[in-house]
Design an enzyme around this catalytic site. Structure first.
Site, mmCIF file in Angstrom:
data_model
loop_
_atom_site.group_PDB
_atom_site.id
_atom_site.type_symbol
_atom_site.label_atom_id
_atom_site.label_comp_id
_atom_site.label_asym_id
_atom_site.label_seq_id
_atom_site.Cartn_x
_atom_site.Cartn_y
_atom_site.Cartn_z
ATOM 1 C CB CYS A 86 -0.975 -0.047 1.177
ATOM 2 S SG CYS A 86 -2.396 1.067 0.982
ATOM 3 C CG HIS A 194 -3.269 -3.744 3.370
ATOM 4 N ND1 HIS A 194 -2.304 -3.087 4.098
ATOM 5 C CD2 HIS A 194 -3.959 -2.778 2.715
ATOM 6 C CE1 HIS A 194 -2.397 -1.789 3.903
ATOM 7 N NE2 HIS A 194 -3.404 -1.568 3.061
ATOM 8 C CD GLU A 196 -0.588 -5.702 5.803
ATOM 9 O OE1 GLU A 196 -0.928 -4.506 5.905
ATOM 10 O OE2 GLU A 196 -0.365 -6.251 4.699
#
Length: 229
Positions: A86, A194, A196
């Site tokens: 990002c 994302h 994660e």
């Protein structure tokens, strides 16, 4: 294997990245402040999402000049793994470590929801645990995720297999539905979604976890090959 998670003023996904490494891999991981001038101890550098320096001027435009970025460039040149997520992707493009630029979403709205990605290149250190053309669910959260490059650059990306992920339903207007790209060597990858935030079933998807296990697998394979020699 040792991971560094960079922290800039305004980073807000640094803890998520740290926990993804800690919980998915159990490998050593440190937060590294933007003023750091030595990354030699680390095998993989994660440049997390957020709003570094408040996204003033352009997203990533100020972070690009942080002292740590000279060390990130050095690590990339040495073949170490660098993943920008990002805002981290935006920083890597501003720093010239990845081609292209990120513009405002075509809708001119912040988009925050799950997206379906196609794994276009599963032959990078970050994607070896995926299957080519596999579709995975990874969330986005951005206002400036519209990937842009000129036609010459796009042709080069395609020719060199640098397009890593594409969207199946483009949420931001990115050229050629691009969600993530690599450098020519493949050891630097940037992506707007994302992973994660998709590293545990409690988050709704574990599809992002394999990005982190891919990094560890590649590093171990490389280490084993070096030790044999």
């Amino acid at each position: 294997m040792k991971f560094a998670v960079l922290v800039f003023p305004g980073s807000n996904c640094d803890i998520d990245c740290y926990k993804a490494v800690e919980d998915s891999l159990g490998e050593p991981v440190d937060y590294v402040w933007h003023t750091a001038t030595d990354l030699s101890a680390y095998d993989c550098i994660l440049v997390p999402g957020g709003f570094s320096y408040g996204d003033y001027l352009r997203c990533g435009a100020i972070s690009r000049f942080a002292p740590v970025m000279a060390e990130v460039a050095k690590a990339a040149e040495q073949g170490k793994f660098v993943l920008g997520i990002c805002n981290g992707f935006q920083i890597l493009t501003e720093a010239g470590l990845l081609p292209g630029a990120l513009l405002r979403n075509s809708s001119m709205k912040f988009r925050c929801h799950d997206t379906v990605l196609k794994v276009v290149n599963n032959n990078t250190p970050f994607t070896v645990n995926y299957v080519k053309d596999e579709e995975i669910v990874i969330p986005i959260a951005h206002g400036e995720g519209n990937y842009y490059c000129d036609e010459e650059t796009l042709a080069s990306l395609r020719a060199n297999h640098q397009i890593v992920f594409t969207y199946t339903d483009n949420p931001n207007g990115s050229v050629a539905d691009i969600a993530g790209v690599s450098n020519k060597a493949g050891n630097v990858v940037g992506m707007m979604p994302h992973p994660e935030r998709a590293a545990d079933s409690l988050l709704g998807s574990e599809d992002g976890k394999r990005m982190f296990t891919s990094i560890l697998k590649t590093w171990r394979d490389r280490y084993d090959a070096a030790s044999i020699r």
